[in-house]
Design a protein around this motif. Structure first.
Motif, mmCIF file in Angstrom:
data_model
loop_
_atom_site.group_PDB
_atom_site.id
_atom_site.type_symbol
_atom_site.label_atom_id
_atom_site.label_comp_id
_atom_site.label_asym_id
_atom_site.label_seq_id
_atom_site.Cartn_x
_atom_site.Cartn_y
_atom_site.Cartn_z
ATOM 1 N N ASN A 156 1.285 14.329 42.646
ATOM 2 C CA ASN A 156 0.235 15.051 42.194
ATOM 3 C C ASN A 156 -0.643 15.789 43.276
ATOM 4 O O ASN A 156 -1.645 16.150 43.294
ATOM 5 C CB ASN A 156 -0.762 14.469 41.230
ATOM 6 N N THR A 157 0.210 15.693 44.483
ATOM 7 C CA THR A 157 -0.369 16.192 45.581
ATOM 8 C C THR A 157 -0.227 17.815 45.827
ATOM 9 O O THR A 157 0.808 18.437 45.309
ATOM 10 C CB THR A 157 0.289 15.865 47.059
ATOM 11 N N ARG A 158 -1.404 18.570 46.111
ATOM 12 C CA ARG A 158 -1.329 19.949 46.115
ATOM 13 C C ARG A 158 -1.273 20.388 47.581
ATOM 14 O O ARG A 158 -2.359 20.316 48.282
ATOM 15 C CB ARG A 158 -2.616 20.569 45.552
ATOM 16 N N LEU A 159 -0.358 21.049 48.045
ATOM 17 C CA LEU A 159 0.001 21.668 49.376
ATOM 18 C C LEU A 159 0.517 23.022 49.489
ATOM 19 O O LEU A 159 1.295 23.413 49.900
ATOM 20 C CB LEU A 159 0.892 20.839 50.210
ATOM 21 N N GLU A 167 2.601 20.193 44.252
ATOM 22 C CA GLU A 167 2.604 21.794 44.184
ATOM 23 C C GLU A 167 3.003 22.066 45.722
ATOM 24 O O GLU A 167 1.943 21.864 46.385
ATOM 25 C CB GLU A 167 1.326 22.129 43.799
ATOM 26 N N LEU A 168 4.145 22.629 45.916
ATOM 27 C CA LEU A 168 4.356 22.975 47.286
ATOM 28 C C LEU A 168 4.843 24.664 47.293
ATOM 29 O O LEU A 168 5.245 24.956 48.255
ATOM 30 C CB LEU A 168 5.840 22.460 47.576
ATOM 31 N N ARG A 169 4.144 25.292 46.280
ATOM 32 C CA ARG A 169 4.205 26.871 46.159
ATOM 33 C C ARG A 169 4.016 27.379 47.700
ATOM 34 O O ARG A 169 2.779 27.298 48.091
ATOM 35 C CB ARG A 169 3.354 27.325 45.203
ATOM 36 N N GLU A 170 4.943 28.319 48.052
ATOM 37 C CA GLU A 170 4.873 29.150 49.126
ATOM 38 C C GLU A 170 4.588 28.220 50.568
ATOM 39 O O GLU A 170 3.981 28.822 51.433
ATOM 40 C CB GLU A 170 3.703 29.988 49.132
ATOM 41 N N ALA A 171 4.982 26.932 50.447
ATOM 42 C CA ALA A 171 4.677 26.023 51.746
ATOM 43 C C ALA A 171 6.093 26.390 52.547
ATOM 44 O O ALA A 171 7.282 26.946 52.040
ATOM 45 C CB ALA A 171 4.729 24.547 51.484
ATOM 46 N N SER A 172 6.002 26.132 53.868
ATOM 47 C CA SER A 172 7.199 26.246 54.741
ATOM 48 C C SER A 172 7.371 25.049 55.419
ATOM 49 O O SER A 172 6.170 24.347 55.934
ATOM 50 C CB SER A 172 6.782 27.607 55.586
ATOM 51 N N PHE A 173 8.584 24.689 55.674
ATOM 52 C CA PHE A 173 9.307 23.504 56.450
ATOM 53 C C PHE A 173 10.152 24.094 57.378
ATOM 54 O O PHE A 173 11.158 24.573 56.936
ATOM 55 C CB PHE A 173 9.597 22.450 55.660
ATOM 56 N N GLU A 174 9.747 24.044 58.706
ATOM 57 C CA GLU A 174 10.790 24.516 59.777
ATOM 58 C C GLU A 174 11.174 23.184 60.839
ATOM 59 O O GLU A 174 10.363 22.558 61.134
ATOM 60 C CB GLU A 174 10.134 25.726 60.692
ATOM 61 N N ASP A 175 12.262 23.116 60.878
ATOM 62 C CA ASP A 175 12.875 21.953 61.806
ATOM 63 C C ASP A 175 12.283 20.592 61.434
ATOM 64 O O ASP A 175 12.008 19.872 62.413
ATOM 65 C CB ASP A 175 12.448 22.470 63.412
ATOM 66 N N CYS A 176 12.403 20.395 60.159
ATOM 67 C CA CYS A 176 11.757 19.178 59.699
ATOM 68 C C CYS A 176 12.978 18.334 59.131
ATOM 69 O O CYS A 176 14.268 18.876 58.855
ATOM 70 C CB CYS A 176 10.787 19.629 58.458
ATOM 71 N N VAL A 177 12.711 17.076 59.475
ATOM 72 C CA VAL A 177 13.823 16.018 58.869
ATOM 73 C C VAL A 177 13.397 15.337 57.653
ATOM 74 O O VAL A 177 12.354 14.700 57.601
ATOM 75 C CB VAL A 177 14.096 15.148 59.988
ATOM 76 N N PHE A 207 9.992 17.163 39.431
ATOM 77 C CA PHE A 207 8.986 17.706 38.654
ATOM 78 C C PHE A 207 8.000 18.626 39.478
ATOM 79 O O PHE A 207 7.113 18.676 39.475
ATOM 80 C CB PHE A 207 8.268 16.898 37.853
ATOM 81 N N SER A 208 8.417 18.946 40.658
ATOM 82 C CA SER A 208 7.499 19.750 41.816
ATOM 83 C C SER A 208 7.503 21.038 41.602
ATOM 84 O O SER A 208 8.680 21.645 41.269
ATOM 85 C CB SER A 208 7.949 19.147 43.011
ATOM 86 N N ASP A 209 6.641 21.664 42.068
ATOM 87 C CA ASP A 209 6.584 23.138 41.934
ATOM 88 C C ASP A 209 6.985 23.680 43.461
ATOM 89 O O ASP A 209 6.244 23.403 44.471
ATOM 90 C CB ASP A 209 4.964 23.815 41.840
ATOM 91 N N LEU A 210 8.387 24.235 43.512
ATOM 92 C CA LEU A 210 8.799 24.738 44.777
ATOM 93 C C LEU A 210 9.054 26.045 44.770
ATOM 94 O O LEU A 210 9.869 26.547 45.668
ATOM 95 C CB LEU A 210 10.260 23.899 44.778
ATOM 96 N N GLN A 211 8.269 26.667 44.076
ATOM 97 C CA GLN A 211 8.546 28.235 44.355
ATOM 98 C C GLN A 211 8.444 28.986 45.724
ATOM 99 O O GLN A 211 7.040 28.627 46.231
ATOM 100 C CB GLN A 211 7.559 29.235 43.162
ATOM 101 N N ALA A 212 8.849 29.657 45.888
ATOM 102 C CA ALA A 212 8.868 30.422 47.285
ATOM 103 C C ALA A 212 8.702 29.315 48.639
ATOM 104 O O ALA A 212 8.153 29.712 49.564
ATOM 105 C CB ALA A 212 7.589 31.309 47.294
ATOM 106 N N VAL A 213 9.287 28.334 48.312
ATOM 107 C CA VAL A 213 9.166 27.319 49.338
ATOM 108 C C VAL A 213 10.211 27.554 50.598
ATOM 109 O O VAL A 213 11.438 28.137 50.320
ATOM 110 C CB VAL A 213 9.504 25.740 48.875
ATOM 111 N N GLU A 231 15.246 16.125 41.187
ATOM 112 C CA GLU A 231 15.282 15.911 39.911
ATOM 113 C C GLU A 231 14.225 16.908 39.008
ATOM 114 O O GLU A 231 13.189 17.120 39.452
ATOM 115 C CB GLU A 231 14.528 14.335 39.477
ATOM 116 N N ARG A 232 15.032 17.244 38.093
ATOM 117 C CA ARG A 232 14.163 18.250 37.047
ATOM 118 C C ARG A 232 13.397 19.096 37.737
ATOM 119 O O ARG A 232 12.308 19.451 37.479
ATOM 120 C CB ARG A 232 13.129 17.370 36.234
#
Length: 216
Positions: free
Chosen positions: A48-51, A70-80, A95-101, A114-115
């Motif tokens: 339930n973390t909002r980022l 909630e990771l909407r519009e978050a960006s991960f560059e060169d991450c492992v 069950f996470s929000d990955l829109q525009a990630v 998952e889901r």
């Protein structure tokens, strides 16, 4: 770094750099548009973390799980996102929000989704690694395998495999059409055009084969 210091620095709009953040309780935290560089997250449960809009660059996520995050519009560059110890372990997304990630040049090997509706939404995975990742519980209809760095032994269902290969078939047809039209500009011979179309289509197939096979 303790929670109070983290909250204070993020409230001032500072980027968190080169910090070990695995000891913090991330459940129910909310850090919109936060910035993290070269940070380490170990055994973290992002429940339930909002980022939304958060930016991560050069960060390592070892044995982490994102649940209802909630990771909407978050960006991960060169991450492992994988612990490559004796028994390699990836991160989990459920069950996470990955829109525009955006996962740019990230290593998502061994990750499990998952889901989650991952690829029918606006999600970027340019240069990402999905080796041995498990997408069998995700919606993958918009995933373009040609944009990945690698996807060796990717785990998907038979239906998902059909959808992905069908999408790649469209790419191959487009390459063939480009080969045909390119030669048509200077050569009216049908066989020359057909040969060019076959060569460009074969190039697409070779690229897919070199990146690895798909397992289900």
């Amino acid at each position: 770094m303790d929670a109070a210091i983290l909250e204070e620095r993020l409230a001032r709009g500072e980027a968190i750099e080169d910090a070990d953040l695995g000891d913090l309780d991330w459940q129910d935290r909310a850090h919109e548009d936060a910035a993290f560089r070269d940070c380490r997250f170990t055994d973290v449960g992002f429940s339930n973390t909002r980022l939304p809009g958060a930016r991560f660059a050069g960060c390592r996520f070892l044995r982490c799980r994102f649940s209802h995050a909630e990771l909407r519009e978050a960006s991960f560059e060169d991450c492992v996102f994988v612990d490559r110890g004796e028994a390699p372990t990836g991160c989990g997304f459920a069950f996470s929000d990955l829109q525009a990630v955006r996962f740019l040049r990230c290593d998502l090997s061994f990750a499990a989704f998952e889901r989650s509706d991952l690829f029918s939404i606006d999600m970027e995975l340019d240069g990402a690694k999905l080796d041995r990742a498990d997408l069998s519980g995700a919606e993958v209809s918009g995933l373009n395998l040609l944009r990945l760095a690698s996807f060796s032994r990717l785990r998907i269902t038979a239906d998902q495999q059909y959808a992905l290969l069908s999408a790649l078939g469209v790419d191959v047809v487009l390459l063939a059409a480009l080969g045909w039209s390119a030669v048509a500009r200077w050569n009216m011979n049908v066989w020359a055009r057909l040969g060019s179309a076959l060569v460009t289509a074969a190039f697409g197939v070779i690229v897919m084969a070199l990146k690895a096979g798909i397992h289900h």
